[in-house]
Design a protein around this motif. Structure first.
Motif, PDB file in Angstrom:
ATOM      1  N   PHE A  29       0.803  -1.211   0.000  1.00  0.00           N
ATOM      2  CA  PHE A  29       0.000   0.000   0.000  1.00  0.00           C
ATOM      3  C   PHE A  29       0.845   1.275   0.000  1.00  0.00           C
ATOM      4  CE2 PHE A  29      -3.348  -2.640  -0.088  1.00  0.00           C
ATOM      5  CZ  PHE A  29      -3.911  -3.106   1.092  1.00  0.00           C
ATOM      6  N   SER A  30       2.041   1.207   0.516  1.00  0.00           N
ATOM      7  CA  SER A  30       2.874   2.414   0.569  1.00  0.00           C
ATOM      8  C   SER A  30       3.480   2.773  -0.786  1.00  0.00           C
ATOM      9  CB  SER A  30       3.992   2.228   1.592  1.00  0.00           C
ATOM     10  OG  SER A  30       4.846   1.177   1.190  1.00  0.00           O
ATOM     11  N   SER A  31       3.421   1.868  -1.725  1.00  0.00           N
ATOM     12  CA  SER A  31       4.037   2.123  -3.030  1.00  0.00           C
ATOM     13  C   SER A  31       3.077   1.979  -4.207  1.00  0.00           C
ATOM     14  CB  SER A  31       5.219   1.169  -3.238  1.00  0.00           C
ATOM     15  OG  SER A  31       4.800  -0.175  -3.149  1.00  0.00           O
ATOM     16  N   ASN A  32       1.813   1.724  -3.916  1.00  0.00           N
ATOM     17  CA  ASN A  32       0.834   1.523  -4.973  1.00  0.00           C
ATOM     18  C   ASN A  32      -0.422   2.357  -4.751  1.00  0.00           C
ATOM     19  OD1 ASN A  32       1.404  -1.121  -6.857  1.00  0.00           O
ATOM     20  ND2 ASN A  32       2.399  -1.279  -4.862  1.00  0.00           N
ATOM     21  N   ILE A  33      -0.981   2.832  -5.844  1.00  0.00           N
ATOM     22  CA  ILE A  33      -2.333   3.361  -5.806  1.00  0.00           C
ATOM     23  C   ILE A  33      -3.258   2.165  -5.970  1.00  0.00           C
ATOM     24  CG2 ILE A  33      -4.040   4.801  -6.966  1.00  0.00           C
ATOM     25  CD1 ILE A  33      -1.709   6.583  -7.886  1.00  0.00           C
ATOM     26  N   MET A  34      -4.109   1.945  -4.984  1.00  0.00           N
ATOM     27  CA  MET A  34      -5.011   0.809  -5.010  1.00  0.00           C
ATOM     28  C   MET A  34      -6.382   1.253  -5.504  1.00  0.00           C
ATOM     29  SD  MET A  34      -3.015  -1.539  -3.948  1.00  0.00           S
ATOM     30  CE  MET A  34      -4.239  -2.847  -3.880  1.00  0.00           C
ATOM     31  N   GLY A  35      -7.036   0.377  -6.231  1.00  0.00           N
ATOM     32  CA  GLY A  35      -8.327   0.762  -6.765  1.00  0.00           C
ATOM     33  C   GLY A  35      -9.277  -0.404  -6.912  1.00  0.00           C
ATOM     34  N   TRP A  36     -10.531  -0.059  -7.012  1.00  0.00           N
ATOM     35  CA  TRP A  36     -11.588  -1.005  -7.370  1.00  0.00           C
ATOM     36  C   TRP A  36     -12.166  -0.552  -8.712  1.00  0.00           C
ATOM     37  CZ3 TRP A  36     -12.564  -5.483  -4.995  1.00  0.00           C
ATOM     38  CH2 TRP A  36     -12.134  -5.650  -3.671  1.00  0.00           C
ATOM     39  N   TYR A  37     -12.322  -1.513  -9.601  1.00  0.00           N
ATOM     40  CA  TYR A  37     -12.944  -1.296 -10.901  1.00  0.00           C
ATOM     41  C   TYR A  37     -14.088  -2.288 -11.038  1.00  0.00           C
ATOM     42  CZ  TYR A  37      -8.900   1.502 -12.334  1.00  0.00           C
ATOM     43  OH  TYR A  37      -7.932   2.471 -12.434  1.00  0.00           O
ATOM     44  N   ARG A  38     -14.972  -2.031 -11.989  1.00  0.00           N
ATOM     45  CA  ARG A  38     -16.050  -2.985 -12.252  1.00  0.00           C
ATOM     46  C   ARG A  38     -16.340  -3.046 -13.744  1.00  0.00           C
ATOM     47  NH1 ARG A  38     -21.206   0.245  -9.499  1.00  0.00           N
ATOM     48  NH2 ARG A  38     -21.398   1.895 -11.102  1.00  0.00           N
ATOM     49  N   GLN A  39     -16.860  -4.197 -14.136  1.00  0.00           N
ATOM     50  CA  GLN A  39     -17.222  -4.389 -15.538  1.00  0.00           C
ATOM     51  C   GLN A  39     -18.546  -5.119 -15.607  1.00  0.00           C
ATOM     52  OE1 GLN A  39     -14.239  -6.308 -17.971  1.00  0.00           O
ATOM     53  NE2 GLN A  39     -15.112  -5.439 -19.823  1.00  0.00           N
ATOM     54  N   ALA A  40     -19.535  -4.428 -16.158  1.00  0.00           N
ATOM     55  CA  ALA A  40     -20.856  -5.020 -16.350  1.00  0.00           C
ATOM     56  C   ALA A  40     -20.884  -5.698 -17.721  1.00  0.00           C
ATOM     57  CB  ALA A  40     -21.922  -3.941 -16.261  1.00  0.00           C
ATOM     58  N   ALA A  97      -3.817  -2.759  -8.466  1.00  0.00           N
ATOM     59  CA  ALA A  97      -2.682  -2.096  -7.819  1.00  0.00           C
ATOM     60  C   ALA A  97      -1.811  -1.484  -8.906  1.00  0.00           C
ATOM     61  CB  ALA A  97      -1.875  -3.093  -6.993  1.00  0.00           C
ATOM     62  N   ARG A  98      -1.570  -0.187  -8.803  1.00  0.00           N
ATOM     63  CA  ARG A  98      -0.710   0.495  -9.796  1.00  0.00           C
ATOM     64  C   ARG A  98       0.482   1.087  -9.056  1.00  0.00           C
ATOM     65  NH1 ARG A  98      -0.944   5.713 -11.955  1.00  0.00           N
ATOM     66  NH2 ARG A  98      -3.030   6.056 -11.089  1.00  0.00           N
ATOM     67  N   LYS A  99       1.653   0.568  -9.386  1.00  0.00           N
ATOM     68  CA  LYS A  99       2.866   0.998  -8.708  1.00  0.00           C
ATOM     69  C   LYS A  99       3.191   2.434  -9.099  1.00  0.00           C
ATOM     70  CE  LYS A  99       7.342  -0.899  -7.372  1.00  0.00           C
ATOM     71  NZ  LYS A  99       6.917  -1.062  -5.961  1.00  0.00           N
ATOM     72  N   VAL A 100       3.399   3.276  -8.102  1.00  0.00           N
ATOM     73  CA  VAL A 100       3.620   4.699  -8.344  1.00  0.00           C
ATOM     74  C   VAL A 100       4.896   4.933  -9.135  1.00  0.00           C
ATOM     75  CG1 VAL A 100       4.064   6.925  -7.252  1.00  0.00           C
ATOM     76  CG2 VAL A 100       2.311   5.401  -6.315  1.00  0.00           C
ATOM     77  N   SER A 101       5.963   4.200  -8.818  1.00  0.00           N
ATOM     78  CA  SER A 101       7.269   4.470  -9.424  1.00  0.00           C
ATOM     79  C   SER A 101       7.376   3.987 -10.856  1.00  0.00           C
ATOM     80  CB  SER A 101       8.369   3.830  -8.580  1.00  0.00           C
ATOM     81  OG  SER A 101       8.191   2.436  -8.530  1.00  0.00           O
ATOM     82  N   SER A 102       6.624   2.964 -11.219  1.00  0.00           N
ATOM     83  CA  SER A 102       6.797   2.392 -12.558  1.00  0.00           C
ATOM     84  C   SER A 102       5.505   2.291 -13.348  1.00  0.00           C
ATOM     85  CB  SER A 102       7.393   0.982 -12.440  1.00  0.00           C
ATOM     86  OG  SER A 102       6.465   0.112 -11.835  1.00  0.00           O
ATOM     87  N   SER A 103       4.378   2.549 -12.715  1.00  0.00           N
ATOM     88  CA  SER A 103       3.056   2.413 -13.338  1.00  0.00           C
ATOM     89  C   SER A 103       2.726   0.980 -13.744  1.00  0.00           C
ATOM     90  CB  SER A 103       2.908   3.332 -14.551  1.00  0.00           C
ATOM     91  OG  SER A 103       2.935   4.675 -14.141  1.00  0.00           O
TER      92      SER A 103
END
Length: 117
Positions: A29-40, A97-103
């Motif tokens: 969590f300290s190095s990633n932007i965490m997210g929830w996505y959905r697909q209908a 999870a999207r790593k901040v330093s490398s995307s």
């Protein structure tokens, strides 16, 4: 390689609540932007909510006031509390999870949420 495992999906009536969980394979969590996505069905995957390493949250207009993203750093677990569910919330929900330093990006396998009217 980050591994993400979602759980907590299911069938619920409109107006009900569910809490999704996403267990991460390590302390990310300290190095990633965490997210929830959905697909209908028949639709593109869309962003639901994100939380940055600093704890800043953001959510889609369609879920504002109903869904809350949070995390438990000690448990390496991301959550999505979903209240006042609507049939249009029916979708497969994915943790990201999207790593901040490398995307670089990691996805979970998804969990189905079905809201009946």
């Amino acid at each position: 390689q980050v591994q993400l495992v979602e759980s907590g999906g299911g069938l619920v009536q409109a107006g009900g609540s569910l809490r999704l969980s996403c267990a991460a394979s390590g302390s990310i969590f300290s190095s990633n932007i965490m997210g929830w996505y959905r697909q209908a069905p028949g639709k593109q995957r869309e962003l639901v909510a994100t939380i940055t390493p600093f704890g800043t949250t953001n959510s889609a207009d369609s879920v504002k006031g109903r869904f809350t993203i949070s995390r438990d750093t000690a448990k390496n677990t991301l959550y999505l509390q979903m209240n006042s569910l609507k049939p249009e919330d029916t979708a497969v929900y994915y943790c990201n999870a999207r790593k901040v330093s490398s995307s670089s990006v990691a996805w979970g396998q998804g969990t189905q949420v079905t809201v009946s009217s």
